[in-house]
Write an enzyme that holds these catalytic residues in place. Sequence first.
Site, PDB file in Angstrom:
ATOM      1  N   ASP A 104       3.121   3.313   2.501  1.00 29.92           N
ATOM      2  CA  ASP A 104       2.816   2.371   1.488  1.00 29.92           C
ATOM      3  C   ASP A 104       2.202   1.183   3.034  1.00 29.92           C
ATOM      4  OD1 ASP A 104       2.774  -0.262   0.252  1.00 29.92           O
ATOM      5  OD2 ASP A 104       4.222   0.030  -1.051  1.00 29.92           O
ATOM      6  N   HIS A 105       0.732   1.541   3.170  1.00 30.57           N
ATOM      7  CA  HIS A 105      -0.234   0.501   3.822  1.00 30.57           C
ATOM      8  C   HIS A 105       0.436  -0.984   3.948  1.00 30.57           C
ATOM      9  CE1 HIS A 105      -3.238  -0.447   1.193  1.00 30.57           C
ATOM     10  NE2 HIS A 105      -4.089  -1.032   2.212  1.00 30.57           N
ATOM     11  N   HIS A 131       2.649  -1.791  -3.655  1.00 33.11           N
ATOM     12  CA  HIS A 131       2.764  -2.375  -2.525  1.00 33.11           C
ATOM     13  C   HIS A 131       2.691  -4.185  -2.620  1.00 33.11           C
ATOM     14  CE1 HIS A 131       0.002  -0.461  -0.754  1.00 33.11           C
ATOM     15  NE2 HIS A 131      -1.309  -0.466  -2.434  1.00 33.11           N
TER      16      HIS A 131
HETATM   17  C1  BG6 Z   1      -4.375   0.106  -2.200  1.00 30.68           C
HETATM   18  C2  BG6 Z   1      -5.201   0.418  -3.937  1.00 30.68           C
HETATM   19  O1  BG6 Z   1      -3.860   0.970  -2.045  1.00 30.68           O
HETATM   20  O2  BG6 Z   1      -4.984  -0.895  -1.717  1.00 30.68           O
HETATM   21  C3  BG6 Z   1      -6.615  -0.286  -3.666  1.00 30.68           C
HETATM   22  O3  BG6 Z   1      -5.502   2.256  -4.189  1.00 30.68           O
HETATM   23  C4  BG6 Z   1      -6.399  -1.490  -2.996  1.00 30.68           C
HETATM   24  O4  BG6 Z   1      -7.207  -0.560  -5.041  1.00 30.68           O
HETATM   25  C5  BG6 Z   1      -5.520  -1.106  -2.101  1.00 30.68           C
HETATM   26  O5  BG6 Z   1      -7.768  -2.120  -3.508  1.00 30.68           O
HETATM   27  C6  BG6 Z   1      -6.290  -3.139  -1.499  1.00 30.68           C
HETATM   28  O6  BG6 Z   1      -5.446  -2.696  -0.196  1.00 30.68           O
HETATM   29  P1  BG6 Z   1      -5.782  -4.009   1.672  1.00 30.68           P
HETATM   30  O7  BG6 Z   1      -5.590  -3.298   2.266  1.00 30.68           O
HETATM   31  O8  BG6 Z   1      -7.461  -3.500   1.387  1.00 30.68           O
HETATM   32  O9  BG6 Z   1      -6.246  -4.924   0.855  1.00 30.68           O
END
Ligand code: BG6
Length: 512
Positions: free
Chosen positions: A200-201, A263
């Site tokens: 989960d980044h 997230h």
């Molecule tokens: C991803 C979603 O996990 O996270 C995307 O699938 C979203 O829809 C993205 O745009 C947002 O990540 P970050 O790091 O750009 O805020």
Amino acid sequence: MTKATEQTNPLREGLSTRAVPQPCAIVIFGATGDLTHRKLIPALYNLAADGELPPAVTVIGFARRPKSDDDFRKELAETTKQFSRQDVREDIWKTFSQSHFYHQSEFEDESGYQSLAKRLDKIDEERGTRGNRLFYFAAAPEQFEPILKNLEAAGLNKAKEGSWARVIIEKPFGRDLASAQELNRVVFGAFAENQTYRIDHFLGKETAQNILVLRFANAIFEPIWNARYIDHVQITAAETLGVEGRAGYYETAGALRDMVQNHLLQLLCLVAMEAPTDLSADSIRDEKVKVVRSLHHYRADEIAELVVRGQYIRGAINAKNVPGYREEEKVDPKSETETYGALRLRIDNWRWSEVPIYLRVGKRLPKSATEISVHFKKAPMVLFNRDSTEHDQNVLVIRIQPDEGISLRMMAKIPGTSLRIEPVKMDFHYGTSFGKASPEAYERLLLDAMSGDATLFARRDEVEEAWAFIDTIEQAWTGKDAPPLTFYPAGSWGPEEADELLARDGRAWRRL
Ligand code: BG6
């Protein structure tokens, strides 16, 4: 079925120590895809450029299209230049790219994995990867099962004595509880939980990691971090982006599955959890899962009142006209998929009893920003501004992105002879305080996986509990009494119903 088990890395037990990545071969399934080009290789390049990567680390791109090693490297050079956090230095790239190889195979073809096993053995000998394997699932979710089965058939799930085999699984991890359980079942056919890293980044973002430090390395916050002093909490993830060519996936997901299940609930766990007994992966995850488990599951009749779903119609972002969601390529013109969600939720435990938690997430909003704000109860206004109806609250804001940092809003006297007060901000900015750029989330997470630290990855029970919560909403939305979808123009802050959700409680969304 044989499962390999893994010994704990004595050099690294949780978040407390520095990551010590071990030499390994990283096999990326879906190596020609967007994620590999935009995130994974740029992250590895930055780690290499910062001297964080053992030189033996070797990348094997596994994908269907025929391609030579050289072509693969050339394509990666182009995209890494485009997406890397730091400028790409020719000398570093030259060495770095020599550690990249391409392996062409269908995902369903068992022989492709037999030849992969042989190739990996050879790489061990030639490059010193010591039999350590990190399998990265960046392919489409429907490929996960054949890949897992074939890895097992080729014996690649089992590490040799003294080595390890791990698997990183990208989201979406299922699309409801049943499919997530099924995927876990398939994963466990080949790998044990301590070999499985569900990414989960958001957990790799610097400020997300700082939530635990803020709460548990400072003595002043914990005593007031509860229902007695906190009025409510807001978590917002706003994006100006639309679906950006991902409509095929997004149509089957929607904002709740795409962002909230993973997230936003992960951020909520970090904000709401109890102090862990230590910083080991399981101590932290044990506390996080209790938060998700304590979430009040909506009754069907509560959904219309407590959850808002919206979809953007045409509008303008930064003075540029953009189409509505239903007009986007590959989107059903009658699509009911939500691109916006706002929820009022409740954590049924002692600490958070009766404290409303508001989550909001949306695409095509006026600004890209993710933040958590903790709104404290008002001071009894018996002394200052007695004639005013404005009774400001202390608000602690944790800015996840951009301009990572933390600010505290408090009241101060306006200079002058009269005694008037106004809110001011104490502000901490990562950029200026530490004077160095934070690594990208994928850099941190890849390093952790190479070090055997699963703290910032979701455990099986966390993922499943989160789906159980989301399922109650998704089921109500597809049922016959589903509340209607609401609409908002692109470039606005979402549907009016989301403002009403807070207005009914005498509150308002924070302006970002
Ligand atoms: C991803 C979603 O996990 O996270 C995307 O699938 C979203 O829809 C993205 O745009 C947002 O990540 P970050 O790091 O750009 O805020």
